[in-house]
Design an enzyme around this catalytic site. Structure first.
Site, PDB file in Angstrom:
ATOM      1  N   LEU A 106       0.875  -1.166   0.000  1.00 14.26           N
ATOM      2  CA  LEU A 106       0.000   0.000   0.000  1.00 14.26           C
ATOM      3  C   LEU A 106       0.913   1.217   0.000  1.00 14.26           C
ATOM      4  O   LEU A 106       1.938   1.231   0.686  1.00 14.26           O
ATOM      5  CB  LEU A 106      -0.892   0.024   1.251  1.00 14.26           C
ATOM      6  N   ASP A 107       0.536   2.234  -0.773  1.00 11.00           N
ATOM      7  CA  ASP A 107       1.335   3.452  -0.807  1.00 11.00           C
ATOM      8  C   ASP A 107       1.473   4.041   0.594  1.00 11.00           C
ATOM      9  O   ASP A 107       0.640   3.796   1.467  1.00 11.00           O
ATOM     10  CB  ASP A 107       0.686   4.496  -1.723  1.00 11.00           C
ATOM     11  N   LYS A 108       2.510   4.840   0.771  1.00 13.17           N
ATOM     12  CA  LYS A 108       2.765   5.454   2.075  1.00 13.17           C
ATOM     13  C   LYS A 108       1.555   6.235   2.574  1.00 13.17           C
ATOM     14  O   LYS A 108       1.231   6.214   3.767  1.00 13.17           O
ATOM     15  CB  LYS A 108       3.991   6.372   1.983  1.00 13.17           C
TER      16      LYS A 108
END
Length: 247
Positions: A106-108
Site C-alpha cells: 500500500l502506498d505510504k
C-alpha cells in the site's frame, strides 16, 4: 512427515533469544525436551511431535503466521527502511521474530487492509497476475463521479502509459461538485493503479483505504496501526484463494 530442526533454531524462531543466547540457556538447564534437560543446541527435534519447555513453559512452534493490519498513513509497506517507519516496525517484538513481510503493498499515504506473513507460497499465489485476486478500496476523489465513470471502469480504462486495465467495479457512495466518495474493486495490482485509474477520468484521489483482499475483509475494530492474527477460518480461506497449503 514433519520436518526436524535444530533446537537452537526453534528457540530463536519463537523469540526465546538469539542462537548464542539459547546455548547459554541450555547450559543453565532451562530447556527440556520430552521431559529431559537438553544437552546440546544442535540436537534435531520434531517441533510438532516433541515437547519442548523453556523454564517450565511449553514452547509453541508456528511455521507460518498471518497478521491483518490496518495500515496507517505515513508508514511504508516494507520490512526495513533507513529513513521511514515500516509496517514491520509496528509489530510487537514477539511477532517480528517470525520474519514476516507485507503481502503486496500500500502506498505510504494509503491506509487500510495489509496482510503480513512469512508464507512465501501464499504471497506468490495471492499476488500472481494469473489469479486476479479482487482488492476493494474506498476512494475519496476531488469533484463529481457519475455513471460514465462506472461504465468506463467496467470496460477498462487507458492509463497514461497506454496500459489498458482489466474491467473494474466502481460504486458511487456519494457525489458532489467538490468531493465524491466511491468504492472500487480491481483485479490486478499495477503501480498506483487506483490513483492512475481515476486520473484517467480527470479526478485526483485525495484519500484511499483498502477494505478487502480476496476473501479477507478489514476488521472494523482495528484502529490504524493496530493488527491481529488471522483466525483459522480467515487463514484457510486465503490459502485456498492462493491455491497453496500450509506445507
Amino acid at each position: 512427515m514433519a520436518k526436524t530442526m535444530r533446537l537452537d533454531k526453534l528457540l530463536a524462531h519463537v523469540g526465546i533469544g538469539t542462537r548464542s543466547e539459547v546455548k547459554k540457556y541450555i547450559r543453565h538447564g532451562w530447556v527440556e525436551v520430552d521431559g529431559a534437560k537438553a544437552k546440546s543446541a544442535s540436537v534435531h527435534i520434531n517441533p510438532e511431535t516433541q515437547v519442548v519447555l523453556y523454564k517450565g513453559e511449553p514452547v509453541i512452534y508456528k511455521a507460518h503466521v498471518y497478521f491483518m493490519m490496518n495500515k496507517p498513513q505515513g508508514v511504508v509497506s516494507a520490512t526495513e527502511d533507513r529513513r521511514e517507519q515500516t509496517v514491520v516496525d509496528l509489530l510487537e517484538e514477539e511477532d517480528q521474530v517470525y520474519d514476516v513481510f507485507p503481502v503486496g503493498r500500500l502506498d505510504k499515504d494509503t491506509e487500510g487492509l495489509l496482510l503480513l506473513s512469512n508464507h512465501g507460497g501464499l504471497a506468490h499465489g495471492l499476488l500472481s497476475p494469473k489469479r486476479h485476486v479482487a482488492k476493494t478500496y474506498e476512494a475519496t476523489v476531488d469533484g463529481p463521479v457519475n455513471g460514465k465513470d462506472i461504465e468506463a471502469f467496467k470496460a477498462g480504462v487507458v492509463l497514461e502509459d497506454g496500459y489498458v486495465t482489466m474491467p473494474a467495479e466502481l460504486e458511487i457512495l456519494s457525489s458532489g461538485d467538490h468531493k465524491s466518495e466511491t468504492r472500487l474493486t480491481i483485479y490486478e495490482g499495477k503501480f498506483h493503479q487506483v490513483k492512475r485509474m481515476f486520473e484517467s477520468r480527470g479526478r485526483i484521489v485525495v484519500f484511499l483505504k483498502r477494505i478487502s483482499m480476496g476473501p479477507l475483509k478489514l476488521d472494523p475494530d482495528l484502529m490504524p496501526g493496530e493488527y491481529r492474527a488471522l483466525t483459522e477460518e480467515e487463514a484457510q480461506a486465503l490459502l485456498a484463494q492462493a491455491g497453496v497449503g500450509e506445507e
